[in-house]
Design an enzyme around this catalytic site. Structure first.
Site, PDB file in Angstrom:
ATOM      1  CD  GLU A 208      41.900  40.668  37.904  1.00 60.12           C
ATOM      2  OE1 GLU A 208      41.630  40.884  39.094  1.00 60.12           O
ATOM      3  OE2 GLU A 208      41.242  39.895  37.204  1.00 60.12           O
ATOM      4  CE  LYS A 340      34.307  37.548  36.829  1.00 55.05           C
ATOM      5  NZ  LYS A 340      35.049  36.316  36.433  1.00 55.05           N
TER       6      LYS A 340
HETATM    7  C1  2PG Z   1      37.845  36.018  37.818  1.00 59.94           C
HETATM    8  C2  2PG Z   1      38.143  37.232  36.949  1.00 59.94           C
HETATM    9  C3  2PG Z   1      38.599  38.419  37.746  1.00 59.94           C
HETATM   10  P1  2PG Z   1      38.627  36.926  34.401  1.00 59.94           P
HETATM   11  O1  2PG Z   1      38.163  34.879  37.478  1.00 59.94           O
HETATM   12  O2  2PG Z   1      37.207  36.167  38.848  1.00 59.94           O
HETATM   13  O3  2PG Z   1      39.676  38.109  38.605  1.00 59.94           O
HETATM   14  O4  2PG Z   1      39.075  36.905  35.939  1.00 59.94           O
HETATM   15  O5  2PG Z   1      38.040  38.244  34.138  1.00 59.94           O
HETATM   16  O6  2PG Z   1      39.883  36.663  33.627  1.00 59.94           O
HETATM   17  O7  2PG Z   1      37.623  35.816  34.262  1.00 59.94           O
HETATM   18 MG    MG Z   2      37.067  33.905  39.192  1.00 62.67          MG
END
Ligand code: 2PG
Ligand code: MG
Length: 439
Positions: A208, A340
């Protein structure tokens, strides 16, 4: 066909920030406007989140998305053609019904989220308004410019497990504007890089964009973060504070936690004690997934111990799911939820989760995934949902900077007073301290 009716809906395979294939969907309405969106992809994923449909097999490490693309071009296109793109709820309900599986493995969460977001874009374009305005209309919220959480060091699944903790981040709740947050963050990011170079480390970046974590343990990363904040002339804990994503499901299960670098295993209570020592030693205001997603007992105990001082975020633990938020609230686990859209699978389910969070007094943080693209939809979602906070990774790599820069543009349209500042951290030690009370 009416102006907002979906006339064409199609997908293509594009590529994300890790060079993995992903799904882009384009929607064209009767009046000829286009909406387009790309599915992001996580690396540290919750077991209860929407599943990305991947082709498997030897090519592209099994990551190809031809089946998901085909699902959009056939079943989804057939089902949604003629529906109004302004009926986001109806479109998302149709997607959920067509998929028919608990974790969206039928159509694929990637096919569904790209479709749902592309429809959102098309509706905004059909109305002739910016995306954030359309999202605010849908959610009934007053738009605001969020407080960023920005990664300085990557870790965990985003950095070959070089340290256990996944995200070492800063927040600047004491800043007077979004632009000021970015300026302070940029200085801290650069200072952290200089400290790494001074130690003789080669300074690459993790998934990231945060510095690659060349540390001998998690504490060294925390120490270096504090030094980096100080190197910019800031007093840690005043204008600038620390936020961590432990992502504990990646190294813990059933109450046991394996710290790989130190080669030791902790039980649930020892893990909570370790986090407690960090909280006492460093200006940490927010912790995400402190315990594993299969450790509700630990998460409740941690929230009981620290919930009145810190923001405690459920990510893998709550997977943007309204029902899980409601039951966590009942049990006293977490006091904030990461939003998300691709964990939920559709825009409407994400909004429902946020509304459930609000009903229970949970804070909300809109978040990117570790696999991202030039798609900036989440900047608009954070603003239009009045989420209060936004997490998109670090302060390099254009798939990250595109989101911060989009917020600057939206901020210009909204006017300076739209920035929320430290308000989302109300109830934490930082807020009490900045009000002049004790910590
Ligand atoms: C998280 C995300 C973003 P990933 O765990 O919050 O940092 O990671 O998209 O790999 O789940
Ligand atoms: Mg996370």
């Amino acid at each position: 066909m009416s102006a907002s009716a979906i006339q064409e809906l199609s997908a293509r395979r594009v590529w994300d920030s890790r060079g993995n294939p992903t799904v882009e969907v384009e929607v064209r309405t009767g009046s000829g406007v286009i909406g387009r969106a790309i599915a992001p992809a996580g690396a540290s994923r919750g077991t209860r989140e929407a599943i990305d449909l991947r082709d498997g097999g030897p090519a592209l490490q099994g990551m190809d998305v031809r089946k998901a693309v085909a699902n959009v071009n056939t079943a989804i296109a057939t089902a949604l053609k003629g529906m109004s793109c302004e009926d986001q709820g109806g479109i998302d309900a149709a997607l959920v019904a067509l998929d028919g599986t608990p974790l969206k493995s039928g159509l694929g969460g990637n096919a569904m989220v790209a479709t749902s977001l592309a429809v959102l874009h098309a509706a905004a374009a059909a109305k002739g308004v910016p995306l954030w305005r359309h999202v605010a209309d849908l959610s009934g919220e007053v738009p605001s410019l969020p407080l960023p959480e920005v990664q300085i060091f990557g870790g965990g699944a985003h950095a070959g497990r070089r340290v256990d903790v996944q995200d070492f981040m800063v927040m600047v709740p004491g800043a007077g504007s979004f632009d000021e947050v970015l300026e302070v963050t940029s200085e801290i990011y650069r200072a952290a890089g200089s400290l790494m170079s001074a130690k003789g480390h080669s300074v690459g970046v993790a998934d990231e964009g945060g510095w690659w974590p060349v540390f001998s343990n998690n504490e060294e990363a925390l120490e270096t973060l504090v030094r980096a904040i100080e190197a910019t002339g800031e007093k840690p804990g005043e204008r600038v504070v620390i936020s961590l994503d432990i992502a504990a499901s990646e190294f813990g299960s059933r109450g046991r936690y394996r710290l790989a670098l130190e080669d030791r295993e902790l039980d649930r209570d020892q893990m909570i004690d370790l986090l407690g020592r960090w909280i006492d030693s460093y200006p940490i205001v927010s912790i995400e997934d402190p315990l594993a997603e299969d450790d509700p007992e630990g998460t409740v105990a941690f929230t009981q111990a620290y919930g009145d001082r810190l923001q405690i975020i459920g990510d893998d633990y709550l997977v943007t799911n309204a029902e899980l938020v409601a039951s966590a609230a009942g049990a006293g686990a977490c006091n904030a939820v990461l939003i998300k859209v691709n964990q939920a699978g559709t825009v409407s389910e994400s909004i429902a989760c946020m509304q459930e969070a609000r009903r229970n007094g949970y804070r909300c943080i809109v978040s990117a995934r570790s696999g991202e693209t030039e798609d900036v939809s989440i900047s608009h979602l954070a603003v239009g949902l009045n989420a209060g906070q936004l997490k998109v990774g670090s302060f390099t790599r254009s798939e990250r900077m595109a989101k911060w820069n989009e917020c600057l543009r939206i901020g210009d349209a909204l006017g300076g007073s739209a920035f929320v500042g430290g308000a989302p951290l109300a109830g934490t030690w930082w807020a009490r301290q900045s009000e002049g009370g004790s910590t």
